[in-house]
Design an enzyme around this catalytic site. Structure first.
Site, PDB file in Angstrom:
ATOM      1  N   ASP A  11       0.802  -1.230   0.000  1.00  0.00           N
ATOM      2  CA  ASP A  11       0.000   0.000   0.000  1.00  0.00           C
ATOM      3  C   ASP A  11       0.831   1.274   0.000  1.00  0.00           C
ATOM      4  O   ASP A  11       0.416   2.268   0.571  1.00  0.00           O
ATOM      5  CB  ASP A  11      -0.905   0.044   1.248  1.00  0.00           C
ATOM      6  N   LYS A  33      -0.981  -8.208  -2.145  1.00  0.00           N
ATOM      7  CA  LYS A  33      -2.229  -7.481  -2.257  1.00  0.00           C
ATOM      8  C   LYS A  33      -2.007  -6.140  -2.953  1.00  0.00           C
ATOM      9  O   LYS A  33      -1.199  -5.320  -2.505  1.00  0.00           O
ATOM     10  CB  LYS A  33      -2.831  -7.240  -0.864  1.00  0.00           C
ATOM     11  N   ASP A  60      -7.425  -5.927  -4.407  1.00  0.00           N
ATOM     12  CA  ASP A  60      -8.370  -5.494  -3.368  1.00  0.00           C
ATOM     13  C   ASP A  60      -9.044  -4.191  -3.783  1.00  0.00           C
ATOM     14  O   ASP A  60      -8.713  -3.123  -3.273  1.00  0.00           O
ATOM     15  CB  ASP A  60      -7.602  -5.325  -2.049  1.00  0.00           C
ATOM     16  N   LYS A  62     -12.384  -3.895  -3.680  1.00  0.00           N
ATOM     17  CA  LYS A  62     -13.628  -3.833  -2.889  1.00  0.00           C
ATOM     18  C   LYS A  62     -14.785  -3.314  -3.739  1.00  0.00           C
ATOM     19  O   LYS A  62     -15.380  -2.276  -3.451  1.00  0.00           O
ATOM     20  CB  LYS A  62     -13.434  -2.961  -1.645  1.00  0.00           C
ATOM     21  N   LEU A  63     -15.098  -4.062  -4.774  1.00  0.00           N
ATOM     22  CA  LEU A  63     -16.144  -3.624  -5.704  1.00  0.00           C
ATOM     23  C   LEU A  63     -17.496  -3.536  -4.999  1.00  0.00           C
ATOM     24  O   LEU A  63     -17.845  -4.394  -4.182  1.00  0.00           O
ATOM     25  CB  LEU A  63     -16.233  -4.593  -6.884  1.00  0.00           C
ATOM     26  N   ASP A  65     -21.094  -2.065  -6.581  1.00  0.00           N
ATOM     27  CA  ASP A  65     -21.761  -1.294  -7.630  1.00  0.00           C
ATOM     28  C   ASP A  65     -22.977  -2.093  -8.090  1.00  0.00           C
ATOM     29  O   ASP A  65     -23.290  -3.136  -7.495  1.00  0.00           O
ATOM     30  CB  ASP A  65     -20.769  -1.046  -8.794  1.00  0.00           C
ATOM     31  N   ASN A  68     -24.476  -5.526 -12.919  1.00  0.00           N
ATOM     32  CA  ASN A  68     -23.872  -5.617 -14.250  1.00  0.00           C
ATOM     33  C   ASN A  68     -22.477  -5.004 -14.287  1.00  0.00           C
ATOM     34  O   ASN A  68     -21.553  -5.553 -14.886  1.00  0.00           O
ATOM     35  CB  ASN A  68     -24.787  -4.935 -15.283  1.00  0.00           C
ATOM     36  N   THR A 116     -12.194  -3.585   9.015  1.00  0.00           N
ATOM     37  CA  THR A 116     -11.604  -3.714  10.348  1.00  0.00           C
ATOM     38  C   THR A 116     -11.277  -2.361  10.972  1.00  0.00           C
ATOM     39  O   THR A 116     -10.907  -2.270  12.129  1.00  0.00           O
ATOM     40  CB  THR A 116     -10.320  -4.570  10.289  1.00  0.00           C
TER      41      THR A 116
END
Ligand code: C5P
Length: 226
Positions: A11, A33, A60, A62-63, A65, A68, A116
């Site tokens: 990150d 990641k 990662d 984190k979709l 939406d 489709n 978290t």
């Protein structure tokens, strides 16, 4: 598949240092990641680099939406041979079922339950009255029944989730600390506690990449969980 149980989160924003870290940790870590920062800045380059180094990617993003749109993103991830891809369980059952239509063996869909970094107070402040543990259990069950391969949760919830999921689904826990400062993480545990609670993989970022000796830190973590 015999993979190292330690996933390292990349990150930080220095592409050469990221490459050096991947090379340095290569012997001990199979899955890295890639999060929003890295993906937006060096997406293609870093994914190609990890592939060249024969490393698996835990993307990662984190979709969350409409079904489709998420399905199309999963299709693109499959084309890029992404190993694991996260989506928010809060996106709902229909979203996960639609995503699963594009995910056969890969990418493995991993549902994020409740971050978290959130405490009971935080979720109350967005209008959710349920206790985190109850909500996490409910979301995990729904996500798995809708086609997710595994879930991300706090090590503090892993035991309760393992009881619900059974042994064939995977649990990934971030929020892992040896004795370092928890920083913005609120529901933390040590690597040993995470595995004792039923985690299959732990995700660790800052305690490794901010350490003066990242390889030493990785060895220290792996030693705790042997
Ligand atoms: O640096 P640190 O070890 O806290 O990094 C944990 C990683 O796990 C971060 O990349 C964060 O985005 C991710 N994560 C998390 N909590 C979740 C899901 C993912 O901390 N519920």
């Amino acid at each position: 598949m015999n993979l190292s149980p330690l996933i390292v989160a990349l990150d930080f924003d220095n592409r050469q240092k990221i490459k050096n870290l991947v090379e340095d940790l290569s012997k001990y870590v199979d899955i890295f990641k890639v999060g929003h920062l890295l993906y937006l800045k060096y997406g293609t380059e870093i994914l190609d680099f990890l592939k060249e180094k024969r490393k698996k990617v835990f993307l990662d993003l984190k979709l969350h939406d409409i079904p489709n749109t998420v399905r199309l993103a999963v299709k693109a991830a499959k084309e890029r041979e992404i190993f694991m891809l996260t989506l928010h369980a809060l996106g709902g059952s229909e979203m996960i079922k639609e995503a699963k239509k594009e995910a056969d063996d890969l990418p493995k869909l991993i549902a994020v339950t409740i971050l978290t970094s959130l405490s009971e107070r935080d979720i109350k402040s967005v209008g959710i009255k349920e206790k985190i543990e109850d909500l996490v259990k409910k979301l995990a069950k729904m996500a798995i029944n809708s086609g997710a391969y595994g879930v991300v949760c706090s090590p503090q919830e892993a035991k309760a989730i393992r009881d619900i999921l059974g042994s064939d689904k995977i649990i990934i826990t971030p929020g892992v600390r040896l004795d370092e400062n928890a920083q913005d993480q609120k529901r933390v545990a040590t690597p040993k506690q995470a595995f004792e609670s039923g985690a299959d993989f732990i995700v660790v970022g800052r305690p490794i990449y901010q350490a003066p000796d990242p390889v030493g830190k990785v060895l220290q973590i792996l030693k705790c969980i042997e």
